[in-house]
Design an enzyme around this catalytic site. Structure first.
Site: not given
Length: 1190
Positions: A160, A244, A279, A319, A332, A334, A340, A385, A581-584, A653, A687, A750, A780, A782, A917
């Protein structure tokens, strides 16, 4: 001299076959113009070795092929699978045993390969040895031609200080700086003291941004010098630095030059390289936009003048920095080809690599047709790039396997790459450049548009890339205006605000591969497999809105108007629990959104008169996140779009939200607010202990959110049995009075375990109706005992407005009573529901088929029918199958009858609780604990002070769920707690409010910017579960889009299927094969075909890579040894070796499924050893730690 030269030209034309610019007639014309060509000896090159790797090596090979020149590659051990060695005509390994970079810096090895294989010339590429004068000299000394400047020029320009002096001698303006290389930090410091700051430290013998530092403060000089010098030493073999003055906010402009051995030098215009970070150039543009023509011409002239002054031959770059006043300074040269160079080639049409080779052969620029007047620039070119760097992490390099690589091509796009192909391994050893993308168009905007389009077409999976960042640059208005300088990136932080690619397809393949290799990622409860069917979806009218329903009344008239409309309705209204609730109850809550959405339009069009659809809250919330890996909020929003006319109902809940613990009040309020926003209408507030303060909090939260408050009285006992004295009719009536005072819109009974017998139903509902004639009543229940239909009919006759049912194929047992049965029973009655049995039948047929997809969770494996023993054990229907599933996971599947008996004993031990629950979970955890440890109720009472009870039981006894009706059982409570503090009053009342803004910030920091307010509330309810969900989705993508069988157990080899990841985007996947052998990392490769293209994923085989390990067990009779009371995972270790502990002190927290347990010290003493770590999986009686008793 002209004759011999022309003979050589003819020989070259014959040898190379083709020539990019030179026909023989043209050669005559150019040769006549060459003023000094007669002094240059022409020697054709027949073979070229490229002393480099990657894309630049391939770039040179391509040029050689076009010129008919044999190409030779060298490669390191680490590059043996790299593409560049395959692109050459021949390739040879170098540097065996050397570190990866050193292999390409080993001059003797490269010279040896060249000489052994009759190579004529060596091209250095860029980087590595390209600016090493000793390499250039070594080539010449060994009879090889060096495709680049002469060694003395490489030496001079690479230094340089020498280059700076050459510029001064040539009359080119330079930046003030040191006259000679600086080798010590002390010298650097002295220069800065003398000339002031800021300064730039630069490697004296190399470029490319390595070894460069800007120093702004005097105190930073020495440390910055040492770091920069060390970097330069590693990159170039010499740590000397050049210093520099630092030019503030300059543009970085470089001039491409070509020189020949006859002294001719031309420029090929300039490139703007101002888009750079630390740089390192990221984006280059040619020509430089908005550059004053006078400055352009002056810089170009100075570049040519400098190169002529040093007899520069071959390609190079001069450059400059250009300040805001238009002053430019040489920085400088190159002395090599630049990364590039491509953009210059695109705007000039000149092949720089071929030109380098031709000049090295001895041809002059005029002979090549490259006089300055013939070189023009047309259009605009941009180079991006694409690197394997993560811009979100300060451009940290990423490594790994390219699982997918699809480029963006088309008109105006050029790709220069090497390692970019599916299956390529991106190693940590070399530069992170993956491919250079070059666009060319008429101007900057058009070129940027092409580049943008190309980058958006790229699909790169397996490693991170900088493409999102590059796209932001290309769309930045300053860049598009061409008004940028080297501070562009630093001054535009918005460039780093981008959305990472979703990568959904490859993530799904990773999920499928993991299921195929390691088995289901969602724990299965039974040995049954999902059925191989696709449920038939009954037809619905196309493109028509569903008929109006109670949701429309709610929207128009609000909660009060809705309640009035319900009360005025003549027939019995039904709530359909099939969606929750049915599929639970029957399938452990495992039904996925994917299947719920299929049938939703049919429900909307055919059952618009429903009181509501129960589809959310309760266990569905955490199961969706924890096991189904899908977002419950997305489920709610998606269902609302498909069922706009029927009110949705959820379980809240009370103060427990949708969790199993207490939360600060603002968390419950926020949850309700967002639930209404997402589409929820009716909140069944209950609750688990019927604790009034918790219920009132929930009612208030729902009211504030604008929802319908349906306060629920949880039913237990039997009011028709005079001998049951705790939960009497008077108890329920008094509680109803308080809930009405609190402002409930609807009153709910419930009956979570199905204990409400027909006679009791008549007593309770008729009493409530008499006292509250204008209040809607919803029941509600079961059907565990089998008496559900009879009880619900009695409720209807006694004055209930709505009762719960499930579609026939999802009804009965622990689910709700049959919809069809209730509807048929009331046909022709004043309470006729108005629903059509044929439509119910089609609805049921869909669920009958869909239910078989969930065979791994089917309760009917052990429960073949209803069971009246529920009147004794009082297990809630929604808990029954979950309890059964939990028993299987704990190894108690064959002892489930014992678990049910223990449940009854545990309930009585705890004081005969209202069981829903989370209080039902407390009873269930204690029951499982009793069976696991073979404890009777008497054993529990007797050993309460020494047993390590489940965490939920301890927290209940402390009062974390509120106050149980009738108080806590004594002295059991005192003996269990062993002095632990107790909570008095409503637990949430004393909790500090949650900071949602801080939570969101933390989540964004950990999981990215897509975190929503809904996600924050999920995290508030279930912090760890939500965190795991985010991580799972990030890793495996939208698994909720997969068909259920494939989600649970994976596809078969050879199976083809489709996945619609969003509207209009469908993936077609075929499973091809799975490798039998493991690789060195214990991985199997799984092959798929995705949209017709081969894809593969590497999956670690968890079983195959396990190391043999036998965990020690507790030795019976040894005091102080603490064993795992159950199989589980270590969630937390509360102590360290050497800690003093008291009897009952918490030691470790274990988790199995949803049950957590705090393991307590059996005695006073000191922890002498710990045999577990966090996240370790334990079996029962595995040794946890040892306490030396005092």
């Amino acid at each position: 001299m002209l004759g011999p030269h022309l003979a050589l030209i003819r020989a070259t034309v014959r040898h190379h076959g083709i020539h990019p610019r030179l026909a023989l007639s043209q050669a005559m014309h150019y040769m006549q113009q060459a003023h000094s060509s007669s002094s240059v000896e022409y020697q054709p090159i027949r073979s070229v070795l490229v002393a480099n790797r990657g894309e630049i090596a391939i770039r040179v090979f391509r040029a050689c092929t076009e010129l008919g020149i044999r190409s030779v590659a060298v490669y390191s051990e680490q590059d043996k699978m790299h593409m560049h060695r395959q692109k050459a005509d021949e390739s040879y390994i170098i540097g065996q045993g050397l570190p990866p970079v050193d292999a390409y810096l080993c001059i003797p090895e490269i010279i040896r390969v060249a000489k052994e294989n009759e190579v004529d010339a060596v091209h250095p590429g860029y980087g590595f040895l390209s600016e090493r004068s000793d390499f250039a000299q070594a080539c010449i000394d060994n009879g090889l031609r060096f495709i680049g400047p002469a060694p003395n020029v490489v030496q001079q320009m690479g230094d340089k200080v020498a280059a700076r002096q050459a510029a001064i001698n040539a009359g080119v303006q330079v930046v003030p700086g040191t006259d000679n290389p600086v080798t010590t930090a002390e010298e650097a410091y002295e220069f800065c003291v003398k000339y002031g700051l800021p300064v730039m430290l630069k490697a004296a013998y190399g470029g490319g941004g390595r070894g460069m530092r800007v120093v702004q403060e005097l105190g930073e000089v020495k440390e910055s010098f040492r770091r920069a010098s060390s970097e330069a030493e590693a990159a170039f073999g010499n740590g000397a630095m050049f210093i520099e003055k630092f030019i503030e906010n300059p543009r970085h402009i470089e001039i491409q030059v070509l020189g020949d051995s006859a002294g001719n030098v031309v420029h090929l215009y300039e490139r703007d390289c101002s888009v750079q970070r630390r740089h390192q150039k990221l984006v280059e543009v040619a020509p430089a936009p908005n550059l004053d023509q006078k400055i352009r011409e002056a810089m170009a002239a100075d570049a040519v003048k400098l190169c002529k002054s040093v007899n520069y031959a071959n390609a190079g770059t001069v450059e400059f920095l250009v300040d805001s006043q238009g002053n430019y300074y040489f920085i400088e040269v190159n002395a090599r080809l630049q990364v590039e160079h491509t953009v210059t080639e695109e705007i000039t049409g000149i092949d720089l690599v071929q030109s380098q080779i031709r000049i090295t052969e001895g041809m002059t620029l005029p002979e090549l047709g490259m006089t300055q007047d013939k070189i023009t620039a047309q259009g605009c070119a941009i180079q991006c790039r694409v690197t394997t760097e993560d811009p979100a992490k300060s451009f940290q390099p990423d490594t790994g396997r390219l699982e997918v690589f699809r480029s963006g091509e088309g008109m105006g796009i050029r790709l220069d790459g090497a390692s970019a192909f599916a299956g390529a391994i991106i190693s940590p050893y070399y530069d992170s450049l993956l491919v250079k993308v070059i666009s060319r168009a008429s101007d900057l905007h058009a070129s940027a548009s092409k580049m943008n389009r190309s980058l958006r077409e790229f699909r790169i999976r397996g490693v991170k890339t900088n493409i999102p960042f590059l796209l932001n640059v290309l769309e930045n208005q300053k860049f598009l205006n061409g008004t940028i300088d080297t501070t562009f990136i630093d001054e535009n932080p918005q460039l780093f605000q981008f959305h990472p690619s979703q990568n959904r397809a490859q993530k799904l393949l990773n999920y499928l591969g993991n299921v195929l290799v390691n088995g289901p990622l969602t724990p299965l409860a039974t040995g049954l497999k999902p059925a191989e069917i696709y449920a038939v979806i009954p037809e619905t009218p196309a493109a028509t809105d569903p008929p109006r329903g109670f949701k429309d009344i709610l929207v128009a008239e609000g909660p009060e108007g809705f309640a009035k409309a319900v009360r005025n309705h003549k027939g019995l209204l039904l709530m359909d629990t099939t969606f929750r609730d049915a599929h639970q109850s029957l399938l452990a809550t495992r039904v996925r959104t994917h299947d719920l959405l299929k049938i939703s339009p049919y429900v909307a069009h055919n059952f618009n008169s429903l009181f509501s659809v129960e589809n959310w809250g309760g266990a569905t919330f955490d199961v969706a996140l924890r096991f189904l890996h899908e977002c419950p909020w997305e489920r709610l929003e998606a269902m609302r779009k498909l069922i706009p006319n029927i009110p949705f109902q959820m379980l809240l809940r009370g103060a427990n939200g949708v969790g199993y613990t207490n939360y600060p009040d603002n968390a419950v309020y926020k949850f309700c607010e967002l639930s209404v926003k997402a589409g929820m209408d009716i909140f069944r507030v209950f609750d688990s202990l019927n604790y009034l303060p918790n219920l009132i909090l929930g009612i208030d939260a729902v009211g504030n959110a604008g929802g319908v408050a349906e306060a629920a009285i949880s039913y237990s006992g039997d009011i028709s049995d005079p001998s049951r004295k705790k939960y009497t009719l008077e108890y329920y009536m008094n509680l109803a009075d308080e809930l009405v005072k609190a402002g409930t819109h609807v009153l709910c009974i419930k009956d979570m375990a199905g204990l409400l017998k027909p006679q009791a139903a008549k007593m309770l509902i008729s009493s409530l109706r008499e006292r509250y004639p204008d209040l809607p009543i919803h029941v509600h229940t079961h059907d565990t005992s089998g008496a559900g239909v009879a009880s619900m009919l009695e409720c209807a006759y006694a004055g209930a407005d709505a009762v719960d049912v499930a579609v026939d194929s999802m009804s009965g047992m622990t689910s709700q009573p049959s919809m069809g049965a209730v509807v048929a029973s009331l046909m022709g009655h004043d309470l006729d529901t108005g629903l059509d049995l044929d439509r119910i039948s089609k609805y049921s047929a869909f669920w009958e088929q869909t239910r078989t997809l969930y065979a791994p969770f089917e309760c009917a494996v052990t429960m073949k029918s209803g069971n009246a023993d529920v009147y004794q054990n009082e297990i809630p229907g929604g808990q029954y199958t979950n309890l059964q599933f939990q028993a299987y996971s704990l190894g108690l599947g064959d002892q489930f009858e014992e678990v049910k008996k223990a449940y009854r004993e545990a309930n009585l031990l705890l004081g005969d609780l209202i069981k829903v629950t989370p209080s039902s979970k407390v009873v269930g955890d204690l029951a499982q604990f009793m069976v696991q440890n073979k404890l009777s109720a008497a054993d529990v009472e007797e050993g309460a002070e020494t047993l390590s009870f489940p965490k939920s039981v301890i927290e209940f006894m402390q009062g974390h769920l509120g106050e149980a009706y009738g108080g806590f059982p004594e002295p059991l409570r005192t003996r269990m707690l062993k002095g632990l503090p107790v909570v008095k009053g409503r637990p949430g009342a004393t909790m500090a409010p949650m900071d949602f803004a801080a939570m969101k910030s933390d989540l964004i920091e950990e999981h990215g910017s897509k975190i929503s307010d809904f996600d924050v509330v999920s995290s508030a309810m279930y912090p760890e579960v939500t965190n795991d969900f985010f991580n799972f989705r990030s890793k495996y993508g939208p698994v909720d889009k997969l068909d259920t069988r494939i989600f649970l157990t994976g596809p078969k080899v050879g199976e083809e299927f489709e996945v619609e990841i969003e509207k209009g985007k469908t993936l077609h996947i075929k499973t091809l094969a799975m490798s039998e052998d493991l690789n060195a990392n214990g991985e199997r490769e799984v092959f798929f075909e995705l949209n017709g293209q081969l894809r593969s994923v590497m999956v670690r085989d968890q079983e195959a890579v396990k190391e043999l390990h036998v965990h020690p067990k507790v030795t019976p009779g040894v005091k102080g040894q603490v064993g795992a009371p159950m199989p589980g995972t270590v969630v937390d270790v509360r102590v360290e070796v050497g800690d003093e502990v008291k009897k009952g002190s918490p030691l470790v927290v274990l988790s199995a499924m949803k049950m957590e347990m705090v393991v307590q010290s059996p005695c006073d003493g000191c922890v002498s050893s710990i045999d577990i770590t966090k996240n370790m999986k334990l079996e029962g009686d595995d040794l946890i730690l040892t306490v030396d008793p005092k």
